[in-house]
Design a protein around this motif. Structure first.
Motif, PDB file in Angstrom:
ATOM      1  N   ASP A  57      24.345 -41.200   9.955  1.00 14.52           N
ATOM      2  CA  ASP A  57      23.533 -41.135   8.736  1.00 14.52           C
ATOM      3  C   ASP A  57      23.818 -39.889   7.913  1.00 14.52           C
ATOM      4  O   ASP A  57      23.782 -39.934   6.674  1.00 14.52           O
ATOM      5  N   HIS A  58      24.095 -38.784   8.580  1.00 10.97           N
ATOM      6  CA  HIS A  58      24.320 -37.530   7.850  1.00 10.97           C
ATOM      7  C   HIS A  58      25.632 -37.579   7.074  1.00 10.97           C
ATOM      8  O   HIS A  58      25.721 -36.993   5.987  1.00 10.97           O
ATOM      9  N   TYR A  59      26.629 -38.242   7.614  1.00  7.10           N
ATOM     10  CA  TYR A  59      27.894 -38.403   6.889  1.00  7.10           C
ATOM     11  C   TYR A  59      27.693 -39.335   5.688  1.00  7.10           C
ATOM     12  O   TYR A  59      28.262 -39.096   4.613  1.00  7.10           O
ATOM     13  N   ARG A  60      26.907 -40.381   5.878  1.00  4.66           N
ATOM     14  CA  ARG A  60      26.627 -41.292   4.755  1.00  4.66           C
ATOM     15  C   ARG A  60      25.835 -40.569   3.667  1.00  4.66           C
ATOM     16  O   ARG A  60      26.057 -40.794   2.467  1.00  4.66           O
ATOM     17  N   GLU A  61      24.921 -39.704   4.088  1.00  6.29           N
ATOM     18  CA  GLU A  61      24.089 -38.978   3.127  1.00  6.29           C
ATOM     19  C   GLU A  61      24.927 -38.098   2.210  1.00  6.29           C
ATOM     20  O   GLU A  61      24.608 -37.933   1.021  1.00  6.29           O
ATOM     21  N   LEU A  62      26.005 -37.523   2.738  1.00  5.30           N
ATOM     22  CA  LEU A  62      26.854 -36.658   1.930  1.00  5.30           C
ATOM     23  C   LEU A  62      27.427 -37.379   0.721  1.00  5.30           C
ATOM     24  O   LEU A  62      27.625 -36.789  -0.342  1.00  5.30           O
ATOM     25  N   PHE A  63      27.717 -38.666   0.881  1.00  2.94           N
ATOM     26  CA  PHE A  63      28.389 -39.415  -0.182  1.00  2.94           C
ATOM     27  C   PHE A  63      27.440 -40.328  -0.971  1.00  2.94           C
ATOM     28  O   PHE A  63      27.833 -40.862  -2.014  1.00  2.94           O
ATOM     29  N   HIS A  64      26.219 -40.517  -0.482  1.00  6.71           N
ATOM     30  CA  HIS A  64      25.297 -41.430  -1.155  1.00  6.71           C
ATOM     31  C   HIS A  64      24.076 -40.732  -1.750  1.00  6.71           C
ATOM     32  O   HIS A  64      23.369 -41.322  -2.557  1.00  6.71           O
ATOM     33  N   SER A  65      23.819 -39.498  -1.350  1.00  4.50           N
ATOM     34  CA  SER A  65      22.666 -38.777  -1.891  1.00  4.50           C
ATOM     35  C   SER A  65      22.955 -38.324  -3.323  1.00  4.50           C
ATOM     36  O   SER A  65      24.037 -37.810  -3.625  1.00  4.50           O
ATOM     37  N   LYS A  66      21.969 -38.512  -4.219  1.00  5.03           N
ATOM     38  CA  LYS A  66      22.142 -38.125  -5.613  1.00  5.03           C
ATOM     39  C   LYS A  66      22.100 -36.610  -5.796  1.00  5.03           C
ATOM     40  O   LYS A  66      22.644 -36.086  -6.771  1.00  5.03           O
ATOM     41  N   SER A  67      21.457 -35.910  -4.882  1.00  7.88           N
ATOM     42  CA  SER A  67      21.347 -34.453  -4.997  1.00  7.88           C
ATOM     43  C   SER A  67      22.537 -33.718  -4.387  1.00  7.88           C
ATOM     44  O   SER A  67      22.692 -32.518  -4.574  1.00  7.88           O
ATOM     45  N   ILE A  68      23.391 -34.441  -3.653  1.00  4.15           N
ATOM     46  CA  ILE A  68      24.558 -33.842  -3.007  1.00  4.15           C
ATOM     47  C   ILE A  68      25.815 -34.458  -3.613  1.00  4.15           C
ATOM     48  O   ILE A  68      26.084 -35.649  -3.431  1.00  4.15           O
ATOM     49  N   MET A 236      22.826 -26.420   0.116  1.00  2.00           N
ATOM     50  CA  MET A 236      22.079 -27.427   0.867  1.00  2.00           C
ATOM     51  C   MET A 236      21.076 -26.806   1.833  1.00  2.00           C
ATOM     52  O   MET A 236      20.063 -27.426   2.170  1.00  2.00           O
ATOM     53  N   VAL A 237      21.340 -25.600   2.304  1.00  2.00           N
ATOM     54  CA  VAL A 237      20.475 -24.987   3.314  1.00  2.00           C
ATOM     55  C   VAL A 237      19.954 -23.619   2.886  1.00  2.00           C
ATOM     56  O   VAL A 237      19.415 -22.882   3.701  1.00  2.00           O
ATOM     57  N   SER A 238      20.097 -23.285   1.604  1.00  2.00           N
ATOM     58  CA  SER A 238      19.722 -21.938   1.162  1.00  2.00           C
ATOM     59  C   SER A 238      18.251 -21.793   0.837  1.00  2.00           C
ATOM     60  O   SER A 238      17.743 -20.681   0.729  1.00  2.00           O
ATOM     61  N   SER A 239      17.534 -22.900   0.678  1.00  2.00           N
ATOM     62  CA  SER A 239      16.116 -22.821   0.335  1.00  2.00           C
ATOM     63  C   SER A 239      15.281 -23.518   1.396  1.00  2.00           C
ATOM     64  O   SER A 239      15.771 -24.382   2.129  1.00  2.00           O
ATOM     65  N   ASN A 240      14.030 -23.140   1.475  1.00  2.00           N
ATOM     66  CA  ASN A 240      13.127 -23.741   2.457  1.00  2.00           C
ATOM     67  C   ASN A 240      12.856 -25.209   2.164  1.00  2.00           C
ATOM     68  O   ASN A 240      12.514 -25.986   3.055  1.00  2.00           O
ATOM     69  N   GLN A 241      12.994 -25.610   0.895  1.00  2.00           N
ATOM     70  CA  GLN A 241      12.739 -26.993   0.545  1.00  2.00           C
ATOM     71  C   GLN A 241      13.901 -27.912   0.919  1.00  2.00           C
ATOM     72  O   GLN A 241      13.755 -29.121   0.972  1.00  2.00           O
ATOM     73  N   PHE A 245      20.173 -29.277   8.042  1.00  2.00           N
ATOM     74  CA  PHE A 245      21.275 -28.660   8.777  1.00  2.00           C
ATOM     75  C   PHE A 245      22.255 -29.676   9.366  1.00  2.00           C
ATOM     76  O   PHE A 245      23.452 -29.407   9.394  1.00  2.00           O
ATOM     77  N   PRO A 246      21.823 -30.832   9.867  1.00  2.00           N
ATOM     78  CA  PRO A 246      22.809 -31.802  10.353  1.00  2.00           C
ATOM     79  C   PRO A 246      23.765 -32.285   9.262  1.00  2.00           C
ATOM     80  O   PRO A 246      24.954 -32.492   9.526  1.00  2.00           O
ATOM     81  N   ALA A 247      23.269 -32.474   8.036  1.00  2.00           N
ATOM     82  CA  ALA A 247      24.148 -32.846   6.927  1.00  2.00           C
ATOM     83  C   ALA A 247      25.108 -31.704   6.598  1.00  2.00           C
ATOM     84  O   ALA A 247      26.285 -31.924   6.282  1.00  2.00           O
ATOM     85  N   PHE A 248      24.590 -30.479   6.693  1.00  2.00           N
ATOM     86  CA  PHE A 248      25.446 -29.297   6.512  1.00  2.00           C
ATOM     87  C   PHE A 248      26.545 -29.279   7.584  1.00  2.00           C
ATOM     88  O   PHE A 248      27.710 -28.987   7.294  1.00  2.00           O
ATOM     89  N   ALA A 249      26.185 -29.589   8.823  1.00  2.00           N
ATOM     90  CA  ALA A 249      27.164 -29.635   9.910  1.00  2.00           C
ATOM     91  C   ALA A 249      28.197 -30.732   9.665  1.00  2.00           C
ATOM     92  O   ALA A 249      29.392 -30.540   9.926  1.00  2.00           O
ATOM     93  N   ALA A 250      27.741 -31.881   9.160  1.00  2.00           N
ATOM     94  CA  ALA A 250      28.672 -32.974   8.864  1.00  2.00           C
ATOM     95  C   ALA A 250      29.672 -32.548   7.782  1.00  2.00           C
ATOM     96  O   ALA A 250      30.883 -32.836   7.884  1.00  2.00           O
TER      97      ALA A 250
END
Length: 281
Positions: A57-68, A236-241, A245-250
């Protein structure tokens, strides 16, 4: 005699222990990030190294999320790294060829200047470079990064490349000149074909720098669409909101794949280029 054998065995055993410790220290964090990219949830921390269940899911999120904009960041970084590599390697080879084959006034001064400038970390000149780019209206452009990365390549590679070119016999140059070859023909038809290990080393080092750089890219690039991978992943991981981290790792795994493949297939040429360039100064 037995005392020498014991001493030798002790040193050998100690060497193996140190190598094992170093291997664990180097491999464990990378393995944790790799397995963390397949771990369900939003937290990278887990009591177990191996996840109980795996997900893509985290790999899919990288390419399908509108914010990433991972795909856009990937192409931006690839373009900057490739163009910087090509121009930087060419500048380094031309510089090293000139100081290796020609004797001219100011040659030693030029070499000393390159050596001294190479001793200082690049971030010391960031303010001056930023002001220059601002005056040239190049801020928030990929061209600015390419110019800076490529222009800095000779500082780090000239001495190693010169050492390699010094090992190529000058008799080849002299024979080519007798046959009517110009310096440019000697450089392109004799020097470059014989310098494949050195070119490989320079290309890899010049590619990896822009590929993973964050500090200078963050200073120059402002809009999200122009970001590189390092800047985008940090955001992706610089703010508390936003602490996925798993997407960052992916994303980190996908960044490491091209470099790993290049080093695996070109490691022989890489070692040959580095050792040959270091044999002479």
């Amino acid at each position: 005699m037995s005392g020498r054998k014991v001493k030798k065995g002790f040193r050998l055993g100690l060497s193996y222990i140190i190598l094992i410790i170093m291997s664990v220290v180097a491999i464990y964090p990378a393995l944790w990030v790799l397995l963390g990219s397949f771990r369900p949830g939003k937290s990278l921390y887990s009591k177990n190294l191996i996840p109980e269940s795996l997900t893509l899911d985290h790999y899919r999120e990288l390419f399908h999320s509108k914010s990433i904009l991972f795909g856009q960041w990937y192409m931006n970084t690839l373009k900057i790294a490739i163009l910087s590599m090509i121009i930087g390697v060419l500048l380094t080879l031309l510089t090293s060829y000139a100081v290796s084959r020609f004797r001219f006034r100011g040659r030693k001064t030029a070499l000393s200047t390159v050596l001294i400038l190479g001793m200082f970390p690049g971030f010391m000149s960031m303010i001056a470079i930023y002001l220059l780019l601002k005056e040239w209206h190049l801020l928030d452009t990929h061209l600015a990064l390419i110019i800076v990365y490529a222009a800095g390549a000779p500082l780090g590679g000239t001495f190693i490349a010169k050492g390699f070119l010094d090992t190529i016999p000058r008799t080849l140059d002299e024979a080519a000149k007798i046959d009517g070859a110009s310096n440019w023909m000697i450089f392109t038809r004799i020097i470059l074909p014989l310098s494949k290990p050195m070119i490989t080393y320079l290309a890899l080092t010049q590619f990896v720098g822009p590929w993973v750089d964050y500090i200078f890219a963050r200073l120059v690039l402002r809009t999200k669409e122009n970001w590189t991978l390092a800047v985008g992943l940090y955001d992706m991981v610089s703010s508390n909101q936003n602490t996925n981290f798993p997407a960052f790792a992916a994303g980190s795994v996908l960044i490491a794949i091209p470099i790993t493949i290049l080093f695996i297939f070109l490691q022989r040429l890489l070692v040959d280029g580095l050792t040959s360039g270091a044999s002479k100064g």
